[in-house]
Design a protein around this motif. Sequence first.
Motif, short mmCIF file in Angstrom:
data_model
loop_
_atom_site.label_atom_id
_atom_site.label_comp_id
_atom_site.label_asym_id
_atom_site.label_seq_id
_atom_site.Cartn_x
_atom_site.Cartn_y
_atom_site.Cartn_z
N LEU A 1 7.89 -9.82 -9.48
CA LEU A 1 8.76 -8.72 -9.90
C LEU A 1 10.22 -9.09 -9.75
O LEU A 1 10.58 -9.96 -8.94
N GLY A 2 11.07 -8.40 -10.51
CA GLY A 2 12.49 -8.65 -10.43
C GLY A 2 13.12 -7.89 -9.27
O GLY A 2 12.46 -7.14 -8.54
N PRO A 3 14.42 -8.06 -9.07
CA PRO A 3 15.12 -7.37 -7.98
C PRO A 3 15.00 -5.85 -8.12
O PRO A 3 15.03 -5.30 -9.22
N GLY A 4 14.86 -5.18 -6.99
CA GLY A 4 14.79 -3.73 -6.97
C GLY A 4 13.42 -3.17 -7.28
O GLY A 4 13.24 -1.95 -7.32
N GLN A 5 12.42 -4.01 -7.50
CA GLN A 5 11.06 -3.57 -7.78
C GLN A 5 10.15 -3.90 -6.60
O GLN A 5 10.44 -4.80 -5.81
N SER A 6 9.03 -3.19 -6.49
CA SER A 6 8.07 -3.40 -5.41
C SER A 6 6.68 -3.07 -5.91
O SER A 6 6.50 -2.18 -6.75
N MET A 7 5.70 -3.80 -5.41
CA MET A 7 4.31 -3.53 -5.74
C MET A 7 3.84 -2.18 -5.20
O MET A 7 2.78 -1.69 -5.59
N LEU A 8 4.62 -1.59 -4.28
CA LEU A 8 4.28 -0.28 -3.75
C LEU A 8 4.79 0.84 -4.63
O LEU A 8 4.45 2.01 -4.41
N LEU B 1 1.40 -1.97 -9.12
CA LEU B 1 0.31 -2.90 -8.83
C LEU B 1 -0.74 -2.86 -9.94
O LEU B 1 -1.28 -3.89 -10.35
N ARG B 2 -1.04 -1.66 -10.45
CA ARG B 2 -2.02 -1.53 -11.53
C ARG B 2 -1.54 -2.28 -12.78
O ARG B 2 -2.31 -3.01 -13.42
N ARG B 3 -0.25 -2.10 -13.13
CA ARG B 3 0.27 -2.80 -14.31
C ARG B 3 0.24 -4.31 -14.11
O ARG B 3 -0.04 -5.06 -15.06
N ALA B 4 0.53 -4.75 -12.91
CA ALA B 4 0.52 -6.20 -12.65
C ALA B 4 -0.89 -6.77 -12.79
O ALA B 4 -1.09 -7.84 -13.40
N ILE B 5 -1.89 -6.07 -12.25
CA ILE B 5 -3.28 -6.53 -12.37
C ILE B 5 -3.70 -6.55 -13.84
O ILE B 5 -4.32 -7.52 -14.32
N GLU B 6 -3.38 -5.50 -14.55
CA GLU B 6 -3.80 -5.41 -15.96
C GLU B 6 -3.12 -6.47 -16.81
O GLU B 6 -3.70 -6.94 -17.80
N SER B 7 -1.90 -6.89 -16.45
CA SER B 7 -1.24 -7.94 -17.22
C SER B 7 -1.94 -9.29 -17.08
O SER B 7 -1.78 -10.17 -17.94
#
Length: 361
Positions: A242-249, A254-260
Amino acid sequence: MTSTVGKPPTHNAPAVLARGFLTGSVIGASLTAFISGCVVESAQLAILGLLLPAVYGLLFFLFTLPRRAREAAVVPRTALAVVESLKAVGGETSDVPVRFELSVAPDDAPAFRVEVRQDINLVELPDYRVGGIVVVEYPPDRPWKTRIVKRPTPEWEERAATTRVDSAPGPAMKSDSPAGCADGLLTLFGLLLGVAAVLLLFRADLFDVDAEEGESGPFRRPAISASSSTTVVTSATGTVNLGPGQSMLDEGELRRAIESLTRGANTRRALTVVVQDRSLTVVFAPAGVETAGFDPRSLPYDRVPGLVQKAGAGVGSPRGWQLAVDGVTGSLTLRVVVTGDGGTGVLEADGQGRVLRRSGG
């Protein structure tokens, strides 16, 4: 027949240590390159692992060729020797390795004591006894290479039967250079250095650290950028940064990251999933093995922020967290570790996000 003992020649210890270090380095580098190349499907690494020992062997042969030529040109000297001791040191065939300690008495050189190891046929073993006289050959410049002549000429056989040889005082030279602790440590150090060199030089192919630079290997699919994040999928792993200012929380992140990593043709099963504040890593099951691992889309996404909060209760100001999901054995296990100023909190949960145990904090 007696004479004074000459000074035993010394082995070239620096050369032996350097050879052990180089050999260990080549072994470590070639094995690491070949195995890593097979795992990440990199033909370059696999071929490198096969070429390294071949090139090293050729260079070693060429480098030692002049020395071996000089040694081969030396005419061996024949002498009588008395057997000081002998001991069979193993062997399950008809030829038994025997360690001899001999006092060698050349006709025109100082006597010396030497320890050699030589294979002796079981039938001929009774012919050798302590105090017996044998005929030996050795290079004058390398007396530790002494060998017992099993079939001497009639002249030397007669001399061995009629001549008395006295024991030579002093320590026995060894037929082989002792390995020693330093040699073993240098070989081990060279092996570890070879492993580290391959991992460092090819870290981009092995660990996908070039994702942020936009590099691509022969087996890597194109990167997909969305919402200031970087996604890279290889034949063995998938990563999202993720870029600055973003978090998996963040909600739904997290759902979007898994689906990607799992959409379209990439819907493969996973062996492990590791999540940190701004990164996600999925280790996929080998292609063609449909029963191994788990579907990463089945993770309890909505419960992850609560699990991280529970694990970090009591650790003070949190500095970092990690979620590791293991499904190799069939049942999912979620392990959350949170570190803070006041210590470390650990929490384990099942595949539905139910807390099983908690410690620390």
